[in-house]
Design an enzyme around this catalytic site. Structure first.
Site, PDB file in Angstrom:
ATOM      1  N   PHE A   1       0.857  -1.178   0.000  1.00 50.40           N
ATOM      2  CA  PHE A   1       0.000   0.000   0.000  1.00 50.40           C
ATOM      3  C   PHE A   1       0.898   1.234   0.000  1.00 50.40           C
ATOM      4  O   PHE A   1       1.746   1.388   0.879  1.00 50.40           O
ATOM      5  CB  PHE A   1      -0.910  -0.005   1.225  1.00 50.40           C
ATOM      6  CG  PHE A   1      -2.096   0.914   1.085  1.00 50.40           C
ATOM      7  CD1 PHE A   1      -3.309   0.414   0.626  1.00 50.40           C
ATOM      8  CD2 PHE A   1      -1.989   2.266   1.377  1.00 50.40           C
ATOM      9  CE1 PHE A   1      -4.403   1.260   0.483  1.00 50.40           C
ATOM     10  CE2 PHE A   1      -3.082   3.112   1.227  1.00 50.40           C
ATOM     11  CZ  PHE A   1      -4.300   2.610   0.779  1.00 50.40           C
TER      12      PHE A   1
ATOM     13  N   GLU B   1       4.549   9.691   1.199  1.00 49.03           N
ATOM     14  CA  GLU B   1       5.361  10.271   0.128  1.00 49.03           C
ATOM     15  C   GLU B   1       6.584  10.932   0.743  1.00 49.03           C
ATOM     16  O   GLU B   1       6.583  11.244   1.935  1.00 49.03           O
ATOM     17  CB  GLU B   1       4.518  11.300  -0.637  1.00 49.03           C
ATOM     18  CG  GLU B   1       3.288  10.667  -1.246  1.00 49.03           C
ATOM     19  CD  GLU B   1       2.570  11.582  -2.227  1.00 49.03           C
ATOM     20  OE1 GLU B   1       2.970  12.738  -2.382  1.00 49.03           O
ATOM     21  OE2 GLU B   1       1.596  11.087  -2.840  1.00 49.03           O
TER      22      GLU B   1
ATOM     23  N   ILE C   1       7.777   2.062   1.161  1.00 45.79           N
ATOM     24  CA  ILE C   1       6.655   1.149   0.917  1.00 45.79           C
ATOM     25  C   ILE C   1       7.079  -0.311   1.117  1.00 45.79           C
ATOM     26  O   ILE C   1       7.902  -0.848   0.361  1.00 45.79           O
ATOM     27  CB  ILE C   1       6.066   1.359  -0.495  1.00 45.79           C
ATOM     28  CG1 ILE C   1       5.764   2.844  -0.732  1.00 45.79           C
ATOM     29  CG2 ILE C   1       4.796   0.505  -0.658  1.00 45.79           C
ATOM     30  CD1 ILE C   1       4.852   3.502   0.298  1.00 45.79           C
TER      31      ILE C   1
ATOM     32  N   ARG D   1      25.834 -16.364  31.983  1.00 45.06           N
ATOM     33  CA  ARG D   1      26.965 -15.456  32.011  1.00 45.06           C
ATOM     34  C   ARG D   1      27.374 -15.147  33.456  1.00 45.06           C
ATOM     35  O   ARG D   1      26.546 -14.749  34.273  1.00 45.06           O
ATOM     36  CB  ARG D   1      26.594 -14.149  31.291  1.00 45.06           C
ATOM     37  CG  ARG D   1      27.610 -13.051  31.368  1.00 45.06           C
ATOM     38  CD  ARG D   1      28.860 -13.410  30.561  1.00 45.06           C
ATOM     39  NE  ARG D   1      29.989 -12.633  31.023  1.00 45.06           N
ATOM     40  CZ  ARG D   1      30.372 -11.482  30.466  1.00 45.06           C
ATOM     41  NH1 ARG D   1      29.726 -11.024  29.429  1.00 45.06           N
ATOM     42  NH2 ARG D   1      31.399 -10.819  30.947  1.00 45.06           N
TER      43      ARG D   1
ATOM     44  N   ILE E   1      22.332  -5.476  29.107  1.00 43.27           N
ATOM     45  CA  ILE E   1      22.579  -6.702  29.867  1.00 43.27           C
ATOM     46  C   ILE E   1      23.544  -7.617  29.115  1.00 43.27           C
ATOM     47  O   ILE E   1      24.420  -8.250  29.708  1.00 43.27           O
ATOM     48  CB  ILE E   1      21.232  -7.419  30.179  1.00 43.27           C
ATOM     49  CG1 ILE E   1      20.464  -6.639  31.244  1.00 43.27           C
ATOM     50  CG2 ILE E   1      21.466  -8.874  30.614  1.00 43.27           C
ATOM     51  CD1 ILE E   1      19.040  -7.114  31.469  1.00 43.27           C
TER      52      ILE E   1
ATOM     53  N   GLU F   1       3.305   3.561  11.308  1.00 44.63           N
ATOM     54  CA  GLU F   1       1.878   3.457  11.649  1.00 44.63           C
ATOM     55  C   GLU F   1       1.473   4.550  12.636  1.00 44.63           C
ATOM     56  O   GLU F   1       0.668   4.338  13.537  1.00 44.63           O
ATOM     57  CB  GLU F   1       1.606   2.052  12.235  1.00 44.63           C
ATOM     58  CG  GLU F   1       0.192   1.537  12.014  1.00 44.63           C
ATOM     59  CD  GLU F   1      -0.018   0.955  10.623  1.00 44.63           C
ATOM     60  OE1 GLU F   1       0.970   0.574   9.960  1.00 44.63           O
ATOM     61  OE2 GLU F   1      -1.184   0.910  10.184  1.00 44.63           O
TER      62      GLU F   1
ATOM     63  N   THR G   1       3.552   8.050  14.464  1.00 45.02           N
ATOM     64  CA  THR G   1       4.621   8.197  15.472  1.00 45.02           C
ATOM     65  C   THR G   1       4.012   8.234  16.876  1.00 45.02           C
ATOM     66  O   THR G   1       2.808   8.416  17.042  1.00 45.02           O
ATOM     67  CB  THR G   1       5.374   9.520  15.243  1.00 45.02           C
ATOM     68  OG1 THR G   1       4.418  10.586  15.337  1.00 45.02           O
ATOM     69  CG2 THR G   1       6.042   9.571  13.874  1.00 45.02           C
ATOM     70  N   SER G   2       4.885   8.123  17.867  1.00 46.83           N
ATOM     71  CA  SER G   2       4.401   8.227  19.256  1.00 46.83           C
ATOM     72  C   SER G   2       3.735   9.574  19.491  1.00 46.83           C
ATOM     73  O   SER G   2       2.762   9.678  20.249  1.00 46.83           O
ATOM     74  CB  SER G   2       5.567   8.042  20.233  1.00 46.83           C
ATOM     75  OG  SER G   2       6.002   6.707  20.206  1.00 46.83           O
TER      76      SER G   2
END
Lengths: 387, 261
Positions: free
Chosen positions: A124, A128, A158, A271, A340, A366, A368-369
């Site tokens: 989709f 742009e 895309i 570890r 970590i 989708e 932004t925050s």
């Protein structure tokens, strides 16, 4: 009070996809990622197990599931790798779903069988260069010329647009003006149409085994019958699918956040430093506890948004909240997991290195925050005086 | 249109830590996730491929505790048609001979079977004897360790592979075959398959239903007893050889001492 126990079939699906991710994706995805290569074999296997057909009814070749089933599959895939998860997400939500929802019987018959089986991918094209989340600023045009549309313009970022199995890209384009406002329509452009050029793949920070390209259209001619949905309603149609896309990206983010917890719990038991396993130090334990807490909260947020969606209740706010908290959980967990793992966290051959590179886009794509916060604020009735 | 019975078993996931219960040295089923054994997935897949090519019906059969329904569900999700589940508390700790007897009786409840497909050995018990024992009990030919299976209306041909090499076998139906790792790549169930599995018939039987008395089965009546068990010792640290010009011969000496060369 209801709880979030999964239905038997959803739980069985989750387990199956987990097994698939563990056995078919985890052992090989690192090499694809390193080479920035699209994993055709994995995608074909995902197709064979019906993942691309999850939310579609059996009448169009789908699996008869729902959007939540897709979300569970995305979470379990992303727990191991985000490139294959986003390939599935875009293939379903952006490739097949608009055609299923807005297509004519002929368009459905022509395109859906291969998209729903995963043998082909659809893309989709909305964004742009310079457009981003402000989708109303579309500059691509489609001019009606007899029985054809003539498309001109450029689309950016895309997903799935240039693979060997991509069959079509649905693009939004300006088709006219009414009352001083742009009329935006959606038009199906089959891959290989003269005048439709696909750039080489972007070099991306993450999602390296997924296909993302810039597309350009220069007097690209397609039949008038390739209009998808109503003329002038393309943008509105797209908006109506955005909220569910956010729930899907939220599920994917939760998967990545969970993958960080999985990797860390295993690693800190092996570890050792200064005479103890590092998992015995509270500094490490607290980091992992926070990671798990963030993941759990984010998962509940997307379950809630998905449950509302399936009950056909309004879920815009909940989708925005889920997308916001889960993408931030993914980013935070990836940063802590890398910390970590120390030096090994900075190596591409370890999954957490991939998680770190893959997490950032979740706070961007989708919506932004910032856009999510804007949506939540607007839904609370907070307005901006200049609008 | 062959009528196929596939033997399946629920085993602890090889990805999780597997233990024996300290009380009676039987499998500690609570300690690990339970899954359909991988080799059984291949057995089911082979049956489904035969069905897809030739028609017929696929029945899965398991002997196991109540939770083994999950393994049955998986096989049904893959595409098997129906299932028989022998579940009876008195079977706890049953040995291979008892299990083979129970399986033989249970197979008798499936009408007109042509082929029985099993995995060559389970990943938990690793006995590898069930297919042969079952064939003996049923008086059927056994074609084990198959890497390729072909059947027509009346006979089965098997390419058998073991460490000793390959043999090509043929027998009249009905027959028992067991399959090895190389037979196929099992499919993952689709969501459609998962949904369909909920509606497929599962017959649950007790040993009394099969005419077996509780005094013939279970841990106390097993042919052999486990007296003691201990977890595998952790891997010892390796031996490091520093090369001071004689590294090669030191490695050779080590390999000789281990009787490796």
């Amino acid at each position: 009070m209801i709880d979030f126990r999964l239905e038997e079939e959803h739980e069985a699906l989750r387990k199956t996809v987990r097994e698939f991710a563990r056995e078919e994706v985890a052992p090989v995805i690192g090499d694809y990622y390193e080479r920035c290569e699209f994993p055709y074999e994995i995608v074909a296997k995902m197709g064979r197990m019906g993942l691309f057909g999850l939310p579609f009814p059996e009448s169009v070749g789908g699996m008869g599931g729902d959007y939540f089933a897709l979300c569970l599959a995305l979470e379990e895939l992303a727990r191991v790798d985000s490139s294959v998860a986003i390939t599935l997400e875009a293939g379903v939500s952006l490739g097949a779903m608009p055609i299923y929802r807005f297509g004519t019987p002929e368009q459905r018959e022509q395109w859906l069988p291969s998209l729903v089986s995963g043998e082909a991918l659809g893309a989709f094209g909305l964004t742009e260069p310079g457009g981003g989340s402000d989708a109303g600023a579309t500059r691509t045009t489609a001019r009606r010329d007899g029985d054809s549309w003539v498309v001109n313009g450029t689309k950016a970022f895309i997903t799935n647009s240039g693979t060997d199995i991509t069959r079509l890209v649905t693009v939004t384009a300006v088709t006219g003006e009414r009352d001083g406002r742009k009329q935006i329509s959606a038009i199906i452009i089959p891959s290989g149409t003269p005048g439709f050029a696909v750039s080489k793949k972007y070099s991306k920070v993450g999602w390296s085994a997924s296909d993302t390209r810039e597309l350009s259209f220069a007097d690209c001619v397609v039949p008038a019958s390739n209009l998808l949905g109503e003329e002038g309603r393309g943008y509105a149609q797209f908006l109506s699918t955005l909220d569910e896309g956010r729930v899907a990206i939220s599920a994917l983010s939760v998967g990545l956040a969970q993958g960080c917890v999985d990797e860390c719990v295993r690693y800190v038991a092996e570890r050792a430093a200064f005479g103890h396993k590092i998992g015995e130090y509270q500094a490490i334990q607290f980091k992992i506890a926070d990671m798990e807490a963030r993941t759990h909260v984010a998962r509940l947020a997307y379950y809630d948004a998905a449950a509302r969606m399936l009950r056909k209740q309004p879920f815009k706010r909940q989708a925005a909240i889920a997308k916001l908290v889960s993408s931030e959980a993914a980013m935070d967990n990836a940063r802590e997991a890398t910390q970590i793992f120390g030096g090994y966290g900075f190596m591409n051959e370890f999954p957490v290195g991939r998680f770190y590179r893959d997490a950032k886009i979740l706070e961007i794509g989708e919506g932004t925050s910032e856009v999510q916060r804007m949506l939540i604020a607007r839904d609370l009735g907070l307005t901006r005086p200049w609008q | 249109m062959p009528n196929i019975v596939v033997l399946v078993k629920q085993v602890p996931d090889t990805y999780s830590e597997r233990k024996l219960a300290s009380a009676d040295h039987t499998l500690d089923r609570a300690s690990a996730d339970a899954v359909l054994d991988e080799i059984n997935e291949r057995a089911v897949e082979e049956a489904l491929q035969i069905k897809e090519a030739q028609g017929g019906e696929v029945t899965v059969l398991t002997v196991g505790p109540e939770r083994a329904t999950d393994a049955i569900r998986k096989a049904l999700s893959m595409g098997a048609d129906k299932a028989v589940h022998v579940s009876d508390e008195s079977l706890h700790g049953a040995d291979i001979i008892q299990t083979a007897k129970v399986l033989a009786k249970a197979i008798g409840t499936v009408e007109g079977y042509d082929l029985i497909i099993a995995g060559n050995e389970s990943t938990d018990g690793v006995g590898g004897a069930i297919p042969a024992m079952l064939a003996e009990l049923l008086g059927l030919p056994q074609l084990t360790h198959a890497r390729k299976v072909e059947i027509d209306g009346t006979s089965v041909k098997v390419e058998r592979e073991t460490d000793a090499g390959r043999t090509f076998l043929e027998a009249a139906l009905p027959a028992v075959i067991s399959v090895g790792e190389k037979i196929n790549d099992p499919r993952y169930p689709s969501f459609k398959g998962i949904m369909a599995a909920k509606k497929k018939p599962v017959t649950t039987l007790t040993i009394a239903d099969l005419g077996i008395d509780a005094s013939e089965v279970g841990l106390a009546n097993a042919a052999s007893q486990v007296l003691e068990s201990a977890p595998k010792p952790p891997r010892a640290a390796g031996q490091q050889i520093t090369d001071e010009g004689d590294g090669g011969s030191k490695i050779a000496e080590y390999l000789v001492s281990q009787k490796l060369i």
